[in-house]
Design a protein around this motif. Sequence first.
Motif, PDB file in Angstrom:
ATOM      1  N   THR A 102     104.591 117.678  67.985  1.00  0.00           N
ATOM      2  CA  THR A 102     104.202 116.797  67.036  1.00  0.00           C
ATOM      3  C   THR A 102     103.028 117.139  66.235  1.00  0.00           C
ATOM      4  OG1 THR A 102     103.447 114.410  67.021  1.00  0.00           O
ATOM      5  CG2 THR A 102     102.371 115.503  68.829  1.00  0.00           C
ATOM      6  N   SER A 133     102.913 105.559  68.572  1.00  0.00           N
ATOM      7  CA  SER A 133     102.435 106.121  67.174  1.00  0.00           C
ATOM      8  C   SER A 133     101.504 105.182  66.622  1.00  0.00           C
ATOM      9  CB  SER A 133     103.861 106.269  66.421  1.00  0.00           C
ATOM     10  OG  SER A 133     104.486 104.961  66.442  1.00  0.00           O
ATOM     11  N   THR A 292     103.082 110.587  66.202  1.00  0.00           N
ATOM     12  CA  THR A 292     103.989 109.961  66.995  1.00  0.00           C
ATOM     13  C   THR A 292     103.909 110.875  68.266  1.00  0.00           C
ATOM     14  OG1 THR A 292     105.506 108.878  65.118  1.00  0.00           O
ATOM     15  CG2 THR A 292     106.559 109.320  67.631  1.00  0.00           C
TER      16      THR A 292
END
Length: 557
Positions: A102, A133, A292
């Motif tokens: 991520t 998120s 996220t």
Amino acid sequence: MNKKYFSTAIPLVLLALFFFGCAKKDQELKAALESITAEELSRDVEILSSDEFEGRSPDSKGEEKTINFLKEEFLKVGLKPGNGESFFQELPMVEITADPVTKLEIKSDKKSMHFAYGDEFVGVTLRVVEKVSLDDSEMIFVGYGIVAPEYDWNDYEGLDVRGKTVVMLVNDPGFATKDPEFFKGRAMTYYGRWTYKFEEAARQGAAGVFIIHETEPAAYPWGVVKNGWTGPQFYLISEDKNLSRCAVEGWVTIETAHKIFESAGLDYDEIKPAAAKRGFKSIPLGLKASVTLINSLRQSKSNNVIALLPGADRADECIIYMAHWDHFGIDSTLEGDQIFNGALDNATGTAALIELAEAFKMLESLPSRSIIFLATTAEEQGLLGSQYYATHPVCPTAKTAAAINMDALNIYGKMKDITIIGYGNSELDDYVKAAAKEQGRRVRPNPTPEKGSFYRSDHFPFAKQGIPALYTSSGIDHVEHGEDWTLARKEKYTAENYHKPSDEFNPNWDLSGAIDDLRLLFRVGYKLSMESTFPNWKEGTEFKAKRDADMEAAKKK
Ligand SMILES: [Zn+2]
């Protein structure tokens, strides 16, 4: 018998009985102290750190071996189960592995920046959910992120950070200014610890929280943060499935911080010192953060081991000795030795629990208060076992006179001194001083309080609940070799063996100093167990208000 004779004889007889009684108590105490020996200690250290125990990872075969071994040993000593009918206290945990690909995206009006996981930031969610998120969450720089009424300091004053992402400096303003009158000067307060900063951000309702890493005030390099925040991690599961935590908790590197401030049109190096001064006002950065996190979750569990020696007179009150039994288990990706035996850290402290239990059992007349022997789990995963016990105690916190933690004993031989980590915090210092005097030793404060060691082992969750907690460490002034020799040996151990598979039992260790320390801690606990008073934290510590309120509430019941 004439009257005169009678009247002088009685007090003489009483006096003789009194001295006889004292001499008998002294004899008993001496026998108990002498029962603590290096041979027995080293035997149990060797067993607990053997390959058969597989590095004592929570929720593993190694755990089963370890907790059953402890149970058997406590039974042999003649102790009772400490948790109702059971020697075990199970804690619900979750193992979370964060998705390492991520990116953290930060947008200004003009541009958007992306930061890579591991090298530029780390972040996790403790929420027991598969995905969280931040979506264009407004960013605010909140200085040190501290609300400390006793220092009249509030970085969140007048702010509403609900749903926003707060960014903050590591450590506290006292460390930054080196002013000994400000916070605790160089010594880290709890407000300087990252764990506090995340808790406070959650209390304030922030969605995201990032601490800016700097090596000196954090006390360790970025590599430690990076390693600690990648791969599977254990966390306790609270009743709300940790939903009261911030959605995202993490760190950014100093380079990332510079870029963030620059794109907000600010100079990090100018703002940093300002944040350590009174009157500093938090700064909305005009930036938006998005990230996220996809978790892979595994429900998990582990056990504290609790054994009880019931007190003779005030069995509802207790003294706790504790040591973490866990270590890092097995890493099958390693070449060569894959087992983290954790001999020093903390088979030594765990074995010491058995030695101390035996010594207390030697006493003919039991201590007035109960003694609890607590072997905690998942210390290496973030003090989870001690945190669980401290919030689910078998002896109420207001009835717990003190907790004494042992984590890594002295393997270098006899010392002229003993170190108290967090010296000056509580009245327990005086008990240590008195016991040290009996051995002709002296007490010294921790030489490096800026590293925040007081907040990094199992006594700390007890302190947070207000329980006076003691954490000593072997001294430095070696009887034969002096201070530099010991410091060099300790540094070598940290560099070569600390948290490595090579932390293995060595029959050549000199445990004579550890035995001195254990006898000293025995005296401390014994004295506490015979008293009816409760020691307290000293004025101005972070924990005193909690203790006072707890004792007050208990009185009203
Ligand atoms: Zn340890």
